[in-house]
Design a protein around this motif. Structure first.
Motif, PDB file in Angstrom:
ATOM      1  N   THR A 143      41.727 -17.048 -53.333  1.00 52.40           N
ATOM      2  CA  THR A 143      40.730 -17.103 -52.266  1.00 52.40           C
ATOM      3  C   THR A 143      40.145 -15.716 -52.025  1.00 52.40           C
ATOM      4  N   VAL A 144      38.828 -15.645 -51.837  1.00 46.16           N
ATOM      5  CA  VAL A 144      38.204 -14.397 -51.400  1.00 46.16           C
ATOM      6  C   VAL A 144      37.306 -14.702 -50.206  1.00 46.16           C
ATOM      7  N   ILE A 145      37.173 -13.692 -49.344  1.00 46.18           N
ATOM      8  CA  ILE A 145      36.307 -13.831 -48.171  1.00 46.18           C
ATOM      9  C   ILE A 145      35.066 -12.976 -48.389  1.00 46.18           C
ATOM     10  N   THR A 146      33.898 -13.546 -48.102  1.00 47.93           N
ATOM     11  CA  THR A 146      32.654 -12.779 -48.191  1.00 47.93           C
ATOM     12  C   THR A 146      31.799 -13.103 -46.968  1.00 47.93           C
ATOM     13  N   GLU A 147      30.693 -12.406 -46.845  1.00 48.50           N
ATOM     14  CA  GLU A 147      29.714 -12.819 -45.850  1.00 48.50           C
ATOM     15  C   GLU A 147      29.088 -14.143 -46.316  1.00 48.50           C
ATOM     16  N   LEU A 148      28.742 -15.010 -45.374  1.00 44.87           N
ATOM     17  CA  LEU A 148      28.172 -16.315 -45.737  1.00 44.87           C
ATOM     18  C   LEU A 148      26.909 -16.138 -46.566  1.00 44.87           C
ATOM     19  N   PHE A 149      26.032 -15.244 -46.092  1.00 46.97           N
ATOM     20  CA  PHE A 149      24.836 -14.906 -46.875  1.00 46.97           C
ATOM     21  C   PHE A 149      25.136 -13.575 -47.556  1.00 46.97           C
ATOM     22  N   THR A 150      25.092 -13.561 -48.854  1.00 50.84           N
ATOM     23  CA  THR A 150      25.463 -12.330 -49.558  1.00 50.84           C
ATOM     24  C   THR A 150      24.839 -12.303 -50.955  1.00 50.84           C
ATOM     25  N   TYR A 151      25.095 -11.216 -51.656  1.00 46.97           N
ATOM     26  CA  TYR A 151      24.560 -11.009 -53.003  1.00 46.97           C
ATOM     27  C   TYR A 151      24.981 -12.158 -53.931  1.00 46.97           C
ATOM     28  N   PRO A 198      30.037 -16.319 -41.290  1.00 48.30           N
ATOM     29  CA  PRO A 198      28.692 -16.066 -40.748  1.00 48.30           C
ATOM     30  C   PRO A 198      28.462 -14.617 -40.297  1.00 48.30           C
ATOM     31  N   LEU A 199      27.177 -14.262 -40.245  1.00 48.44           N
ATOM     32  CA  LEU A 199      26.761 -12.939 -39.766  1.00 48.44           C
ATOM     33  C   LEU A 199      25.921 -13.115 -38.505  1.00 48.44           C
ATOM     34  N   ASP A 200      25.791 -12.037 -37.748  1.00 49.51           N
ATOM     35  CA  ASP A 200      24.777 -12.001 -36.700  1.00 49.51           C
ATOM     36  C   ASP A 200      23.944 -10.741 -36.903  1.00 49.51           C
ATOM     37  N   ASP A 201      23.199 -10.324 -35.883  1.00 51.74           N
ATOM     38  CA  ASP A 201      22.326  -9.160 -36.076  1.00 51.74           C
ATOM     39  C   ASP A 201      23.112  -7.864 -36.287  1.00 51.74           C
ATOM     40  N   PRO A 232      21.533 -10.385 -48.096  1.00 54.04           N
ATOM     41  CA  PRO A 232      20.095 -10.313 -47.870  1.00 54.04           C
ATOM     42  C   PRO A 232      19.676 -10.097 -46.411  1.00 54.04           C
ATOM     43  N   THR A 233      20.585 -10.009 -45.476  1.00 51.42           N
ATOM     44  CA  THR A 233      20.141 -10.085 -44.069  1.00 51.42           C
ATOM     45  C   THR A 233      19.568  -8.775 -43.541  1.00 51.42           C
TER      46      THR A 233
END
Lengths: 401, 401
Positions: free
Chosen positions: A120-128, A146-149, A183-184
């Motif tokens: 298992t790996v953890i990443t940002e939901l929106f990512t490269y 998930p990410l926020d601002d 990308p955020t």
């Protein structure tokens, strides 16, 4: 005597990915990938550095690993050691830095050394997209948070780590792009960076910090890297010259304790990174780093403004986006239900290419109403024209706006 | 808050190779690997080409794949297309050539696309250590076929293919270095090349032809490549600029039908080969290929003579070796029972480094009385001195000669 060809369908591994699609060539309005500004390539300085280093050090080319051993160009590692201290707060000797073929190779090496199928790996939901793809290629379970601002929701990381712990699962790493997130475009504030490091220690999970875009903060505070806070070995740090100098140099770096670099080297089966380009880059950066970076940031700043105002003009309130204060991408949200993949082909016919959001998300369906626009490559004029045309295409194809 | 480091022994994959040993630095008498002659690096011409191509094409660096798409530098592919026709008899358009990061990447890509664990591949018994290692890393069964003074014993290949066929096994490829074989220095005559192609067709097994050293024939006939005989798709051909130009350029190429290149591209996860060096190489080779190659061959010819006469002088009839008419390595046989690994450390203390034969053999025990000496890198003086010292070390350590 030989009368017909071989049938390779029986020879190619069933696990091999499908053949690569044909190359599409160039587009007039190119908003994809991580292309940079052709006008920001320091042509004359690079030409001079190239001629100089080949004259001074060219004989080294006759031997593998002769310009600093398997870790790569010693001059570039020395420069990076200074630069990482000055701009990212990182204390790393040249022996704790490996030159890689783009930051991509850093991602490959870490995955090669750490991942077994089922990990298992953890990443940002929106990512490269490449980072998601590489972990999955090794059959890892990728969990997107998930990410926020303010970037990665570190509170949700903690929650997930706790939940996994109860299931007896220790993730192999937490992958994050804290600075000018891709990308955020978000920047993770210091308190989250500190908290993430504490979680790394508490749960025994290393942080895989990708600072590909970190040189491109053009507004506001430039937070230190997470690696800068790391007194032990919790953070594996990768970076790149692709955005700050040029993708075509294919140079990145991996910062880690020497014993971990020795582990990663055992998977680095390329018999050394190309030697000429790091020599050129080191010579150029040693003299021009500051001026060049200022120039790149200034150009990006202007292009970001051009892109955001073009979007407001042509898409109006239909789209929402976070205004990044660095980096080179904008992450644009369309109304729920919009399928941003649909207008892709029609856009290409107009000479426009963009990234559909789904490819930049661990859970594609959560980003199917997003697009990612890289604003570094097109000129300001091309950005204005391109966004105008894109709005038209979207309107015609999916009635948005 | 963070009080101690992570324990990576729980994080590193159990399948990961052991950490790389520390880099040993340079040796005064360097007979290992495929290092080339520092005096043969065309410094001034490369410096000029570098400055020229960066001024002419430097803006292309701003985009991934912008100098010929994912197959790599179009100028270098055009040059190679002409060169392969002129010197190797190969008809290949630029679209049938992929630029790789050394020929090593060609080996990686072919293995990535073809090999599943348990697959069988056929190679020469004595062959490039990296090729054995890469096939085994994918858990392939590597079968080594003996060589004689005319290279691979193609009659024994046929016998083995027949034997495997009876067991229901179709090997994934027959890997061969027909021209200036590494490490034996043999050249496979045309009749064997023709026969091997026929076997490829008859048994449905592609030929994986490695012509890394093919530009270095300095005596006698220069046989065409096996690929030159291939009217269909039986031969996958790789080559390198590492020996003919310099290892530090890290440039190789893979020649195959376009649909197979598309397959290999899907495993090429490096987001493109570095762009500057191929531009420089193409510009240099376009103008200087012939003169430069003549110079390299002439230097190697002299060094081969220096090495063979030094060996006869210092080792006398204790050693046997085939006198190669090209390439840059000599494969030296000691009396049966000699363990050529034993004197390695003592030799290093004298500033001498050589390759023990066992590492260049599919069955290590069959080459434990061999050594491999690369004669390209040391000067003629260093060859003479080094061989004198080596004989002394061998005498002291294992009473040979």
């Amino acid at each position: 005597m030989v009368k017909q060809g071989l049938d390779f369908s029986k020879i190619i591994s069933k696990d091999a990915p499908p053949p690569a699609p044909p190359h599409e060539g160039d587009f007039k309005y190119n908003f994809v990938s991580g292309h940079t500004d052709p006008e920001a390539i320091p042509i004359e300085e690079l030409a001079k550095s190239a001629a100089k280093v080949i004259r001074e050090k060219g004989r080294k080319l006759a031997m593998y690993h002769s310009d600093g051993g398997p870790l790569g160009s010693i001059d570039l590692r020395k420069f990076l050691s200074k630069k990482l201290a000055a701009t990212r707060g990182i204390t790393a000797s040249p022996d704790e830095i490996m030159i890689t073929s783009g930051s991509t190779q850093g991602i490959l090496l870490i995955n090669d050394s750490f991942l077994d199928p089922g990990d298992t790996v953890i990443t940002e939901l929106f990512t490269y997209s490449g980072s998601i793809r590489e972990a999955r290629r090794r059959k890892a379970n990728v969990i997107g948070i998930p990410l926020d601002d303010n970037g990665l929701r570190v509170d949700l990381v903690e929650q997930k780590l706790e939940e996994l712990k109860e299931q007896g699962i220790t993730p192999k790493y937490i992958y994050t792009i804290p600075t000018n997130q891709n990308p955020t475009g978000t920047n993770m504030p210091m308190d989250r960076r500190i908290k993430l490091l504490e979680l790394s220690s508490k749960y025994g999970v290393p942080i895989f910090e990708d600072e590909c875009y970190a040189d491109l903060v053009f507004e506001g505070e430039w937070f230190k890297s997470i690696k800068a806070l790391d007194e032990y070995n919790h953070v594996l740090h990768i970076g790149s010259l692709s955005k700050s100098l040029a993708p075509g140099v294919r140079l990145g770096y991996l910062v880690a304790p020497t014993e971990l670099l020795a582990q990663f080297l055992s998977s680095k089966v390329d018999v050394g990174t190309n030697m000429i380009t790091p020599m050129i880059a080191a010579d150029f950066l040693e003299e021009h780093y500051q001026n060049h970076s200022d120039n790149v940031r200034e150009k990006l700043h202007r292009k970001r403004d051009t892109l955001t105002s073009s979007l407001r003009e042509h898409f109006g309130p239909t789209v929402k986006f976070f205004v990044p204060r660095g980096g080179q991408v904008l992450w644009i949200e369309f109304p729920k239900g919009t399928d941003t993949k649909k207008p892709l082909e029609a856009a290409k016919k107009q000479g426009i290419i963009y990234n559909a959001g789904a490819d930049w998300s661990v859970e594609p369906e959560k980003a199917s109403n997003f697009i990612r626009l890289c604003y570094a490559n097109p000129s300001e004029e091309a950005i204005r024209e391109g966004i105008g045309k894109l709005a038209q295409v979207f309107h015609e194809e999916i009635s948005v706006p």
